[in-house]
Design a protein around this motif. Structure first.
Motif, mmCIF file in Angstrom:
data_model
loop_
_atom_site.group_PDB
_atom_site.id
_atom_site.type_symbol
_atom_site.label_atom_id
_atom_site.label_comp_id
_atom_site.label_asym_id
_atom_site.label_seq_id
_atom_site.Cartn_x
_atom_site.Cartn_y
_atom_site.Cartn_z
ATOM 1 N N ARG A 11 10.894 80.180 39.812
ATOM 2 C CA ARG A 11 9.530 80.422 39.330
ATOM 3 C C ARG A 11 8.885 81.502 40.181
ATOM 4 N NH1 ARG A 11 6.159 78.244 35.786
ATOM 5 N NH2 ARG A 11 7.427 76.414 35.304
ATOM 6 N N ALA A 30 3.199 77.278 38.734
ATOM 7 C CA ALA A 30 2.952 75.885 39.134
ATOM 8 C C ALA A 30 3.808 75.485 40.325
ATOM 9 C CB ALA A 30 3.252 74.961 37.956
ATOM 10 N N GLY A 31 3.356 74.444 41.021
ATOM 11 C CA GLY A 31 4.203 73.802 42.031
ATOM 12 C C GLY A 31 3.976 74.313 43.442
ATOM 13 N N GLY A 32 4.538 73.552 44.377
ATOM 14 C CA GLY A 32 4.311 73.808 45.794
ATOM 15 C C GLY A 32 4.899 75.126 46.275
ATOM 16 N N LEU A 33 6.050 75.470 45.754
ATOM 17 C CA LEU A 33 6.727 76.678 46.220
ATOM 18 C C LEU A 33 5.843 77.906 46.004
ATOM 19 C CD1 LEU A 33 10.406 77.515 45.299
ATOM 20 C CD2 LEU A 33 8.639 79.232 45.115
ATOM 21 N N TYR A 82 18.026 75.021 33.206
ATOM 22 C CA TYR A 82 16.753 74.375 33.567
ATOM 23 C C TYR A 82 16.682 72.945 33.045
ATOM 24 C CZ TYR A 82 11.649 74.011 34.245
ATOM 25 O OH TYR A 82 10.388 73.630 34.647
ATOM 26 N N ASN A 87 16.873 70.327 36.565
ATOM 27 C CA ASN A 87 15.831 69.298 36.640
ATOM 28 C C ASN A 87 16.284 67.871 36.359
ATOM 29 O OD1 ASN A 87 13.695 70.968 37.602
ATOM 30 N ND2 ASN A 87 13.839 71.990 35.627
ATOM 31 N N TRP A 91 17.455 67.739 40.489
ATOM 32 C CA TRP A 91 16.181 67.202 40.975
ATOM 33 C C TRP A 91 16.277 65.683 41.161
ATOM 34 C CZ3 TRP A 91 11.652 69.282 42.682
ATOM 35 C CH2 TRP A 91 10.539 68.428 42.755
ATOM 36 N N ASP A 145 15.040 76.981 47.073
ATOM 37 C CA ASP A 145 15.125 75.777 46.250
ATOM 38 C C ASP A 145 16.434 75.527 45.510
ATOM 39 O OD1 ASP A 145 13.578 73.591 46.288
ATOM 40 O OD2 ASP A 145 12.060 74.309 44.895
ATOM 41 N N TYR A 146 16.413 74.391 44.804
ATOM 42 C CA TYR A 146 17.619 73.822 44.190
ATOM 43 C C TYR A 146 18.107 74.574 42.965
ATOM 44 C CZ TYR A 146 14.053 71.958 41.084
ATOM 45 O OH TYR A 146 13.009 71.847 40.205
ATOM 46 N N HIS A 147 17.286 75.479 42.464
ATOM 47 C CA HIS A 147 17.747 76.269 41.319
ATOM 48 C C HIS A 147 18.839 77.238 41.732
ATOM 49 C CE1 HIS A 147 13.437 75.266 40.793
ATOM 50 N NE2 HIS A 147 13.827 74.940 39.574
ATOM 51 N N ARG A 265 2.092 66.680 39.862
ATOM 52 C CA ARG A 265 2.778 66.964 38.617
ATOM 53 C C ARG A 265 3.231 65.616 38.066
ATOM 54 N NH1 ARG A 265 7.355 68.976 38.729
ATOM 55 N NH2 ARG A 265 7.712 68.794 40.958
ATOM 56 N N THR A 302 4.425 68.574 33.128
ATOM 57 C CA THR A 302 5.522 69.336 33.723
ATOM 58 C C THR A 302 6.834 69.038 33.007
ATOM 59 O OG1 THR A 302 6.604 69.859 35.845
ATOM 60 C CG2 THR A 302 5.996 67.566 35.504
ATOM 61 N N ARG A 303 7.704 70.033 32.854
ATOM 62 C CA ARG A 303 9.083 69.865 32.351
ATOM 63 C C ARG A 303 9.141 68.982 31.110
ATOM 64 N NH1 ARG A 303 11.249 68.965 38.587
ATOM 65 N NH2 ARG A 303 10.308 70.888 39.336
HETATM 66 O O1 F6P Z 1 7.612 73.203 44.928
HETATM 67 C C1 F6P Z 1 8.230 72.228 44.271
HETATM 68 C C2 F6P Z 1 8.681 72.610 42.894
HETATM 69 O O2 F6P Z 1 9.561 71.634 42.540
HETATM 70 C C3 F6P Z 1 9.351 73.957 42.736
HETATM 71 O O3 F6P Z 1 10.638 73.968 43.173
HETATM 72 C C4 F6P Z 1 9.221 74.159 41.285
HETATM 73 O O4 F6P Z 1 9.400 75.481 40.915
HETATM 74 C C5 F6P Z 1 7.813 73.680 41.076
HETATM 75 O O5 F6P Z 1 7.651 72.620 41.959
HETATM 76 C C6 F6P Z 1 7.355 73.320 39.678
HETATM 77 O O6 F6P Z 1 8.350 72.934 38.816
HETATM 78 P P1 F6P Z 1 8.773 73.850 37.619
HETATM 79 O O7 F6P Z 1 9.109 75.188 38.157
HETATM 80 O O8 F6P Z 1 9.943 73.154 37.004
HETATM 81 O O9 F6P Z 1 7.595 73.895 36.707
#
Ligand code: F6P
Length: 452
Positions: A11, A30-33, A82, A87, A91, A145-147, A265, A302-303
């Motif tokens: 992202r 979105a998200g912490g990253l 994805y 996920n 995840w 991250d895990y992606h 989320r 989310t997702r």
């Molecule tokens: O920061 C945590 C996180 O899981 C990111 O890795 C991720 O990109 C984000 O939150 C939000 O999830 P997504 O990208 O699937 O909307």
């Protein structure tokens, strides 16, 4: 500090859409990253490589925007990447979310998704990185991250001398047995292709070292840990905007005496269902809080195309109905992506309820105490990475223990003013002193040390 820098994450810092008039609009990712790394976007020595997610992103991918390179993956590959692998599988593994008696069940389509989705998208990212390295051979590459567990291995094959680092924003579990060999080996070898692999906490770093030994017999990368944080100046400025102050006013007018707030989320890792159960148990056991305390849950959708997430949303709705039947008006659920309202809720809580099953760090636990105006108490899961640093000032809970969470909420709601103040001040001071800039500096210094 390594310069220039290539940041690589699924992202990106912004995502593009079109408004009703057909004009391109930018939204915050979105998200912490993204919350944490957005600031890097303004630096002219940084290139950010991310996936094109919307149609408008794809249009933007074709143009050249300085500082951002959006990769337009083949749609089928991205969907498998994805919605099947990253996920619902990785995840869930990283956050230990399965009931292992029944899940996961890996059929042929999973193996196809791994090959045609996860490997494919990681390869496309690696190609984009190699192309950027051709422009800037001295650049350090920083994966997130895990992606992107496989991309570093692909880059290493093509550019043996490149400086590669990876930051894993999630927990790292010790048990990887749900991922079959040789995929388990592939993940670990991919990460071990980095010069440095970073985590939020000592706990995740230690379990990474262990699982590397289990999976490939050794851990030959530099493993470091620094907990991510927020930019206090940015957050304080955001909290003073007219939009946030209007939302604060509205909340202040409609609130009962005590507000318990959660902001997440709508993700199974966040333990939202048990949270509602716990709040119900609190009101069953403590009639004195009925009508005086309300739980406000701000949940970002989310997702949503992933069946596990749709099922979890239904479970949330059921849990809310159950509590509402027993205690009408006791919960208020807002399912919307509305950052200003979340910031407003931070200012107003008496208790901030953060109870994840597992969480790499959890930025809510830092954002809330920075903005709160009521000496509110943080009730925090021992499985949130942030607990490693914030423990002295929080009421600790176990995420499975619903009874314990109800007791913790009661303790937090009943705490006397001076104790609440002592803890709230401790938290805010910790977040100010250990800010995002400090994390970034530590991470980039690790990367630079690996070059030497
Ligand atoms: O920061 C945590 C996180 O899981 C990111 O890795 C991720 O990109 C984000 O939150 C939000 O999830 P997504 O990208 O699937 O909307």
């Amino acid at each position: 500090v390594p310069r220039p820098l290539i940041v690589v994450s699924n992202r990106g810092p912004v995502t593009y859409d079109r408004d009703d008039a057909g004009r391109r609009v930018e939204r915050r990712g979105a998200g912490g990253l993204v919350t944490a790394l957005r600031g890097l976007r303004d630096r002219d020595d940084v290139v950010w490589i991310a996936s094109a997610m919307t149609d408008e992103d794809r249009a933007a991918a074709a143009e050249s925007t300085p500082g951002i390179r959006l990769v337009a993956h083949e749609p089928r590959a991205y969907d498998l990447f994805y919605n099947t692998v990253a996920n619902p599988f990785l995840w869930f593994l990283l956050h230990s979310l399965w009931d292992r008696a029944v899940a996961p069940e890996l059929d042929e389509s999973f193996h196809v998704a791994w090959r045609d989705g996860y490997e494919e998208v990681n390869r496309a990212f690696a190609e984009a990185v190699v192309a950027e390295l051709d422009n800037e051979p001295e650049a350090a590459v920083w994966f997130h991250d895990y992606h992107l567990f496989l991309a570093p291995g692909f880059v290493r094959q093509a550019r043996p001398d490149a400086l590669l680092g990876h930051f894993v924003h999630t927990p790292w579990p010790t048990d990887w047995s749900a991922l079959p060999e040789p995929l388990r080996r592939q993940v670990h070898e991919g990460l071990l292709a980095n010069d440095v692999t970073g985590f939020h906490t000592a706990r995740w770093a230690a379990s990474f070292r262990r699982s590397c030994v289990d999976a490939v017999g050794a851990c030959e990368t530099r493993v470091t840990h620094h907990p991510i944080s927020i930019d206090p100046t940015e957050f304080e400025a955001l909290s003073r905007t007219a939009e946030v102050r209007a939302a604060v006013g509205e909340l202040a007018r409609s609130r009962p005496e005590k507000l318990v707030v959660r902001v997440d989320r709508a993700d199974p890792s966040k333990n939202i269902v048990r949270g509602f159960h716990a709040f119900g148990v609190l009101l069953d056991a403590h009639p004195e809080w009925r009508g005086r305390a309300q739980l406000v849950a701000r949940l970002d959708p989310t997702r949503e195309r992933i069946p596990e997430y749709a099922a979890y949303r239904e479970a949330i709705e059921r849990a809310v109905r159950e509590v509402e039947e027993r205690h009408p008006g006791s919960v208020r659920v807002e399912l919307s992506d509305d950052f200003p309202r979340s910031l407003a809720a931070y200012t107003q809580y008496d208790v901030l309820f953060v109870n994840p099953v597992f969480d790499g760090l959890n930025l809510v636990a830092k954002e809330g105490p920075l903005l709160n105006e009521r000496a509110g108490v943080l009730v925090l899961s021992e499985n949130a990475g942030a607990h490693e640093e914030l423990a002295p000032w929080v009421v600790t809970i176990n995420p499975n223990d619903v009874e314990g969470q109800a007791r913790a909420l009661h303790e937090a709601l009943s705490m006397d003013e001076s104790e609440r103040r002592r803890r709230a001040e401790g938290l805010a001071a910790h977040v100010r002193a250990n800010d995002l800039a400090r994390w970034l500096e530590a991470e980039l210094a690790d990367l630079e040390a690996a070059r030497a």
